[in-house]
Design a protein around this motif. Structure first.
Motif, PDB file in Angstrom:
ATOM      1  N   PHE A   3       0.822  -1.201   0.000  1.00 44.66           N
ATOM      2  CA  PHE A   3       0.000   0.000   0.000  1.00 44.66           C
ATOM      3  C   PHE A   3       0.865   1.264   0.000  1.00 44.66           C
ATOM      4  O   PHE A   3       2.034   1.223   0.397  1.00 44.66           O
ATOM      5  CB  PHE A   3      -0.913  -0.002   1.223  1.00 44.66           C
ATOM      6  CG  PHE A   3      -1.844  -1.183   1.283  1.00 44.66           C
ATOM      7  CD1 PHE A   3      -2.885  -1.310   0.380  1.00 44.66           C
ATOM      8  CD2 PHE A   3      -1.655  -2.175   2.232  1.00 44.66           C
ATOM      9  CE1 PHE A   3      -3.733  -2.403   0.413  1.00 44.66           C
ATOM     10  CE2 PHE A   3      -2.493  -3.279   2.282  1.00 44.66           C
ATOM     11  CZ  PHE A   3      -3.540  -3.397   1.372  1.00 44.66           C
ATOM     12  N   PRO A   4       0.312   2.392  -0.435  1.00 45.82           N
ATOM     13  CA  PRO A   4       1.039   3.663  -0.354  1.00 45.82           C
ATOM     14  C   PRO A   4       1.419   3.971   1.088  1.00 45.82           C
ATOM     15  O   PRO A   4       0.796   3.469   2.032  1.00 45.82           O
ATOM     16  CB  PRO A   4       0.033   4.688  -0.899  1.00 45.82           C
ATOM     17  CG  PRO A   4      -0.915   3.895  -1.727  1.00 45.82           C
ATOM     18  CD  PRO A   4      -1.020   2.551  -1.058  1.00 45.82           C
ATOM     19  N   ASP A  99       0.929   4.770   7.646  1.00 42.42           N
ATOM     20  CA  ASP A  99       1.317   6.072   8.193  1.00 42.42           C
ATOM     21  C   ASP A  99       2.675   5.912   8.863  1.00 42.42           C
ATOM     22  O   ASP A  99       2.821   5.081   9.768  1.00 42.42           O
ATOM     23  CB  ASP A  99       0.299   6.565   9.227  1.00 42.42           C
ATOM     24  CG  ASP A  99      -1.003   7.025   8.606  1.00 42.42           C
ATOM     25  OD1 ASP A  99      -1.037   7.196   7.375  1.00 42.42           O
ATOM     26  OD2 ASP A  99      -1.980   7.207   9.343  1.00 42.42           O
ATOM     27  N   TRP A 100       3.640   6.712   8.421  1.00 43.40           N
ATOM     28  CA  TRP A 100       4.961   6.695   9.041  1.00 43.40           C
ATOM     29  C   TRP A 100       5.191   8.039   9.720  1.00 43.40           C
ATOM     30  O   TRP A 100       5.226   9.081   9.063  1.00 43.40           O
ATOM     31  CB  TRP A 100       6.052   6.472   7.995  1.00 43.40           C
ATOM     32  CG  TRP A 100       6.183   5.064   7.511  1.00 43.40           C
ATOM     33  CD1 TRP A 100       5.252   4.079   7.534  1.00 43.40           C
ATOM     34  CD2 TRP A 100       7.352   4.487   6.897  1.00 43.40           C
ATOM     35  NE1 TRP A 100       5.731   2.932   6.971  1.00 43.40           N
ATOM     36  CE2 TRP A 100       7.027   3.149   6.571  1.00 43.40           C
ATOM     37  CE3 TRP A 100       8.603   4.976   6.577  1.00 43.40           C
ATOM     38  CZ2 TRP A 100       7.940   2.295   5.951  1.00 43.40           C
ATOM     39  CZ3 TRP A 100       9.514   4.137   5.957  1.00 43.40           C
ATOM     40  CH2 TRP A 100       9.191   2.806   5.655  1.00 43.40           C
ATOM     41  N   ARG A 193       2.940  11.709   0.396  1.00 40.44           N
ATOM     42  CA  ARG A 193       2.459  10.343   0.126  1.00 40.44           C
ATOM     43  C   ARG A 193       3.311   9.710  -0.972  1.00 40.44           C
ATOM     44  O   ARG A 193       3.562  10.341  -2.008  1.00 40.44           O
ATOM     45  CB  ARG A 193       0.994  10.392  -0.304  1.00 40.44           C
ATOM     46  CG  ARG A 193       0.244   9.083  -0.228  1.00 40.44           C
ATOM     47  CD  ARG A 193      -1.254   9.344  -0.339  1.00 40.44           C
ATOM     48  NE  ARG A 193      -2.064   8.170  -0.117  1.00 40.44           N
ATOM     49  CZ  ARG A 193      -2.637   7.460  -1.091  1.00 40.44           C
ATOM     50  NH1 ARG A 193      -2.481   7.825  -2.348  1.00 40.44           N
ATOM     51  NH2 ARG A 193      -3.377   6.404  -0.803  1.00 40.44           N
ATOM     52  N   VAL A 194       3.742   8.486  -0.725  1.00 38.96           N
ATOM     53  CA  VAL A 194       4.625   7.787  -1.660  1.00 38.96           C
ATOM     54  C   VAL A 194       3.945   6.506  -2.127  1.00 38.96           C
ATOM     55  O   VAL A 194       3.473   5.715  -1.298  1.00 38.96           O
ATOM     56  CB  VAL A 194       5.983   7.450  -1.004  1.00 38.96           C
ATOM     57  CG1 VAL A 194       6.963   6.932  -2.057  1.00 38.96           C
ATOM     58  CG2 VAL A 194       6.563   8.659  -0.285  1.00 38.96           C
ATOM     59  N   LYS A 195       3.907   6.309  -3.437  1.00 39.53           N
ATOM     60  CA  LYS A 195       3.321   5.095  -4.003  1.00 39.53           C
ATOM     61  C   LYS A 195       4.424   4.195  -4.563  1.00 39.53           C
ATOM     62  O   LYS A 195       5.453   4.668  -5.029  1.00 39.53           O
ATOM     63  CB  LYS A 195       2.342   5.439  -5.125  1.00 39.53           C
ATOM     64  CG  LYS A 195       1.091   6.174  -4.675  1.00 39.53           C
ATOM     65  CD  LYS A 195       0.166   6.414  -5.859  1.00 39.53           C
ATOM     66  CE  LYS A 195      -1.117   7.106  -5.432  1.00 39.53           C
ATOM     67  NZ  LYS A 195      -2.020   7.332  -6.594  1.00 39.53           N
ATOM     68  N   THR A 207      12.755   0.881   1.192  1.00 41.06           N
ATOM     69  CA  THR A 207      14.043   1.582   1.279  1.00 41.06           C
ATOM     70  C   THR A 207      13.929   2.991   0.712  1.00 41.06           C
ATOM     71  O   THR A 207      14.457   3.952   1.285  1.00 41.06           O
ATOM     72  CB  THR A 207      15.130   0.797   0.534  1.00 41.06           C
ATOM     73  OG1 THR A 207      15.296  -0.485   1.153  1.00 41.06           O
ATOM     74  CG2 THR A 207      16.461   1.542   0.561  1.00 41.06           C
ATOM     75  N   ARG A 208      13.211   3.134  -0.385  1.00 39.75           N
ATOM     76  CA  ARG A 208      13.025   4.459  -0.990  1.00 39.75           C
ATOM     77  C   ARG A 208      12.240   5.372  -0.057  1.00 39.75           C
ATOM     78  O   ARG A 208      12.547   6.559   0.076  1.00 39.75           O
ATOM     79  CB  ARG A 208      12.310   4.316  -2.340  1.00 39.75           C
ATOM     80  CG  ARG A 208      12.094   5.642  -3.071  1.00 39.75           C
ATOM     81  CD  ARG A 208      11.728   5.406  -4.535  1.00 39.75           C
ATOM     82  NE  ARG A 208      10.491   4.696  -4.695  1.00 39.75           N
ATOM     83  CZ  ARG A 208       9.290   5.273  -4.797  1.00 39.75           C
ATOM     84  NH1 ARG A 208       9.201   6.607  -4.746  1.00 39.75           N
ATOM     85  NH2 ARG A 208       8.198   4.550  -4.971  1.00 39.75           N
ATOM     86  N   VAL A 209      11.223   4.829   0.596  1.00 39.55           N
ATOM     87  CA  VAL A 209      10.433   5.629   1.535  1.00 39.55           C
ATOM     88  C   VAL A 209      11.293   6.045   2.731  1.00 39.55           C
ATOM     89  O   VAL A 209      11.204   7.183   3.198  1.00 39.55           O
ATOM     90  CB  VAL A 209       9.184   4.857   2.009  1.00 39.55           C
ATOM     91  CG1 VAL A 209       8.425   5.657   3.057  1.00 39.55           C
ATOM     92  CG2 VAL A 209       8.270   4.551   0.828  1.00 39.55           C
ATOM     93  N   GLU A 210      12.121   5.145   3.226  1.00 35.32           N
ATOM     94  CA  GLU A 210      13.011   5.482   4.343  1.00 35.32           C
ATOM     95  C   GLU A 210      13.927   6.646   3.979  1.00 35.32           C
ATOM     96  O   GLU A 210      14.139   7.565   4.779  1.00 35.32           O
ATOM     97  CB  GLU A 210      13.836   4.259   4.740  1.00 35.32           C
ATOM     98  CG  GLU A 210      13.037   3.172   5.449  1.00 35.32           C
ATOM     99  CD  GLU A 210      13.843   1.900   5.655  1.00 35.32           C
ATOM    100  OE1 GLU A 210      14.963   1.807   5.085  1.00 35.32           O
ATOM    101  OE2 GLU A 210      13.359   1.000   6.373  1.00 35.32           O
ATOM    102  N   HIS A 211      14.473   6.615   2.771  1.00 34.65           N
ATOM    103  CA  HIS A 211      15.333   7.712   2.314  1.00 34.65           C
ATOM    104  C   HIS A 211      14.546   9.021   2.216  1.00 34.65           C
ATOM    105  O   HIS A 211      15.047  10.088   2.599  1.00 34.65           O
ATOM    106  CB  HIS A 211      15.951   7.371   0.956  1.00 34.65           C
ATOM    107  CG  HIS A 211      16.977   6.281   1.027  1.00 34.65           C
ATOM    108  ND1 HIS A 211      17.396   5.556  -0.086  1.00 34.65           N
ATOM    109  CD2 HIS A 211      17.692   5.778   2.073  1.00 34.65           C
ATOM    110  CE1 HIS A 211      18.303   4.674   0.280  1.00 34.65           C
ATOM    111  NE2 HIS A 211      18.494   4.781   1.577  1.00 34.65           N
TER     112      HIS A 211
END
Length: 247
Positions: A3-4, A99-100, A193-195, A207-211
């Motif tokens: 999920f996003p 949600d992060w 928001r990241v998809k 990993t991309r979201v963490e960055h």
């Protein structure tokens, strides 16, 4: 299914200065009022729907009104049948996302129904039954995915004043800014928001979201703005404040 993910950063000091630094000069903003529906008896006893992972939120203001029912945190095993995947219809959206906020990562699912502007003001007047304004799909969502939670005899707590700036550039990111003020609280949330990309493996996406999360926090700090260390999200903070003041 992956999920996003919505990344969130909260600021709870120097809000006016932070907004003048982050928001675009002359940028358009949306002003709305927000309420959360709760059981009055539960509030009196120190129990919130939020404690059961259920949020009922009403918005009214510059845009069409919105009533949202959200499960957060939730699990994929809760989200069964038609509610196991996102979908939308006219004036209705069902979405699932993570949600992060800092190290806190939770899954949420929300069913939002759009109403004509000003309609939901009837749901927040003293003595009104806020649950009457839930639509059929929202009721099905709650009955199917949170059957143990009782959703009747709800009263609206609020309002919270909200000012939102959408799609604000911040270094190589694009973020939404939303300021909430209520009682003695005044804070600002930044979110993006990241998809997942079509050819991206789940671990590559994470990993991309963490960055991106690190870049967002760094972009805020590089501008001399302190990131809040409060572990509670904005919904928990305002509901706690509103419940304390509830007659």
């Amino acid at each position: 299914m992956t999920f996003p993910i919505e990344i969130k950063v909260n600021i709870d000091a120097g809000i006016a200065d932070a907004l003048s630094t982050l928001a675009q000069p002359g940028g358009e903003s949306q002003k709305r009022l927000i309420w959360f529906a709760e059981h009055p008896r539960g509030v009196e006893d120190g129990r919130l729907l939020l404690d059961s992972g259920v949020i009922v939120r009403l918005r009214s203001g510059d845009t069409p009104d919105e009533l949202t029912v959200k499960l957060r945190p939730c699990t994929t095993s809760q989200l069964t049948g038609r509610f196991s995947s996102p979908f939308d219809r006219e004036s209705f959206e069902y979405k699932i996302e993570e949600d992060w906020s800092g190290s806190r990562h939770v899954l949420s699912a929300s069913a939002t129904c759009v109403h004509p502007q000003g309609t939901l003001l009837n749901a927040v007047t003293p003595g009104a039954e806020a649950a009457d304004f839930l639509d059929t799909l929202q009721r099905q969502f709650l009955q199917q995915c949170a059957p143990a939670v009782h959703i009747t005899e709800l009263a609206a707590l609020g309002p919270i004043a909200s000012t939102k700036f959408n799609n604000v550039p911040l270094d190589d990111l694009e973020v939404d800014l939303e300021r909430w003020t209520v009682a003695d609280l005044d804070f600002l949330e930044l979110s993006t928001r990241v998809k997942r990309k079509h050819d991206e493996k789940p671990h590559e996406f994470e990993t991309r979201v963490e960055h991106k999360q690190k870049r967002l926090r760094s972009a805020v700090r590089d501008r001399g703005i302190a990131v809040s260390q409060n572990p509670d999200n904005k919904t928990r903070r305002v509901l706690t404040a509103l419940a304390t003041k509830h007659p």
